[in-house]
Design an enzyme around this catalytic site. Structure first.
Site, mmCIF file in Angstrom:
data_model
loop_
_atom_site.group_PDB
_atom_site.id
_atom_site.type_symbol
_atom_site.label_atom_id
_atom_site.label_comp_id
_atom_site.label_asym_id
_atom_site.label_seq_id
_atom_site.Cartn_x
_atom_site.Cartn_y
_atom_site.Cartn_z
ATOM 1 N N CYS A 183 -10.296 -31.273 -13.905
ATOM 2 C CA CYS A 183 -8.935 -30.946 -13.480
ATOM 3 C C CYS A 183 -7.802 -31.364 -14.412
ATOM 4 O O CYS A 183 -6.720 -30.769 -14.598
ATOM 5 C CB CYS A 183 -8.676 -31.867 -12.036
ATOM 6 S SG CYS A 183 -8.760 -33.648 -12.289
ATOM 7 N N HIS B 233 -7.968 -36.822 -8.628
ATOM 8 C CA HIS B 233 -7.825 -35.353 -8.850
ATOM 9 C C HIS B 233 -6.446 -34.860 -9.159
ATOM 10 O O HIS B 233 -5.517 -35.606 -8.635
ATOM 11 C CB HIS B 233 -8.101 -34.562 -7.768
ATOM 12 C CG HIS B 233 -8.025 -33.069 -7.745
ATOM 13 N ND1 HIS B 233 -8.652 -32.446 -8.723
ATOM 14 C CD2 HIS B 233 -7.757 -32.079 -7.189
ATOM 15 C CE1 HIS B 233 -8.580 -31.183 -8.701
ATOM 16 N NE2 HIS B 233 -8.053 -30.905 -7.520
ATOM 17 N N GLU C 269 -5.758 -25.275 -9.872
ATOM 18 C CA GLU C 269 -6.800 -26.570 -10.189
ATOM 19 C C GLU C 269 -7.997 -26.218 -10.743
ATOM 20 O O GLU C 269 -8.469 -24.958 -10.737
ATOM 21 C CB GLU C 269 -6.816 -27.169 -8.921
ATOM 22 C CG GLU C 269 -7.656 -26.538 -7.757
ATOM 23 C CD GLU C 269 -7.702 -27.243 -6.478
ATOM 24 O OE1 GLU C 269 -7.465 -28.480 -6.532
ATOM 25 O OE2 GLU C 269 -8.466 -26.637 -5.573
#
Length: 334
Positions: free
Chosen positions: A236, A291, A303
């Protein structure tokens, strides 16, 4: 407000909108008019009181200064709606001697249909209802990146408020306009989003993979045991680092914790295109961030995350109410 608009028309502050070519090649501002400062005053980034003060910009009383032009602000200050631009900064006009005889700041444009003004470059901010009438002539001071709408994230500052590019007669996505002080030109945000979107469905998720130069082999191992050493792709934060470096030449750091810790934070309610959204495991603790994703506008994020139902690098709908979402986003471009 009607009284203010009537005053502006009487002063001849607005003129007819030029052709697109004229907008893109706007002439330099008129020669400055020398004016005396009557009371010490400090500049703001933009002509409204909530705009940040500019450090080191104070003008002492008695000094003669070159006023480049005048423009309407968001609220009356000392009995006047006008601000003066001095060396590119904006000062309330009440602190200066003389009358409203300065040239108007900005580039001529028009509003084809009635529209609201917005307090920030986002439709989620506070509106000034009915600020612009159908056919209104305006003067645009500068442009900034904001909430994406109808394929554009360009917003324009005029009369103390913001107008999205779709609300004016000619909207070249910020090209040809100066960037509003304290903001980012829309094309940098657009390029960053484009860089992230260019990786969609091209590479798998790789723990520790990706960075400024693009995809790479990852490392071992994630808290869940995921091994990226033989996987060429992105995790990410590798994807977001790549997008900002490729799109805007900005290095935001190599992992989500650093990207959050070192970034300029904005409340989640002010989310706009080009912001980084973070998720945390433990009571929104920065130490438990796991994240990060790039908000691209219109309720969408890009993402990199392992997902059995879609490509690992993907674009999806996003809700601020999702579990674990941090109450602040990071705005690397400002």
């Amino acid at each position: 407000m009607k009284r203010v608009l009537s005053l502006l028309m009487a002063l001849g502050a607005f003129v007819a909108a030029p052709s697109l070519a004229a907008v893109l090649t706007a002439p330099a501002a008129s020669a400055a008019v020398s004016t005396r400062v009557e009371s010490q005053i400090t500049a703001h980034d933009l002509p409204y009181l909530a705009s940040p003060y500019v450090v080191g910009s104070a003008l002492p009383a008695g000094r003669e200064v070159p006023v480049e032009c005048q423009t309407q602000g968001r609220e009356p200050i000392g009995g006047s709606w006008y601000w003066y631009r001095v060396e590119g900064l904006y000062y309330p006009s009440y602190a200066f001697a003389g009358s409203l005889d300065k040239p108007a700041c900005g580039v001529s444009q028009s509003v084809p249909l009635a529209a609201n003004g917005w307090s920030t470059p986002s439709f989620s901010s506070t509106p000034a209802d009915g600020l612009f009438a159908s056919g209104d002539a305006i003067r645009i001071l500068c442009t900034a990146a904001g909430q994406a709408h109808e394929g554009s994230n360009a917003w324009f500052f005029t009369r103390g408020y913001w107008l999205h590019s779709s609300r004016i007669s000619q909207h070249p996505n910020g090209n040809g306009y100066s960037t509003c002080r304290g903001f980012t030109h829309p094309n940098k945000v657009t390029a960053t989003i484009a860089a992230a979107q260019s990786m969609i469905n091209r590479y798998p998720y790789s723990w520790g993979g990706g960075g400024k130069s693009g995809p790479s082999y990852g490392v071992c191992c994630s808290p869940s045991g995921r091994d990226g050493t033989n996987v060429y792709g992105f995790d990410c934060s590798g994807l977001t680092q790549y997008a900002f470096y490729k799109g805007a030449g900005v290095d935001i750091g190599s992992n989500s914790g650093l990207q959050y810790a070192n970034g300029h934070k904005v409340p989640l309610a002010q989310l706009q295109a080009g912001d980084l959204v973070f998720w945390s495991n433990s009571s929104h603790s920065p130490d438990a961030i796991h994240h990060v994703a790039l908000y691209v506008g219109s309720g969408q994020i890009v993402e990199a995350t392992p997902d059995p139902d879609r490509p690992d690098v993907h674009q999806r709908s996003f809700s601020t109410g999702e579990s674990g979402v941090m109450p602040y986003v990071v705005r690397p471009l400002r």
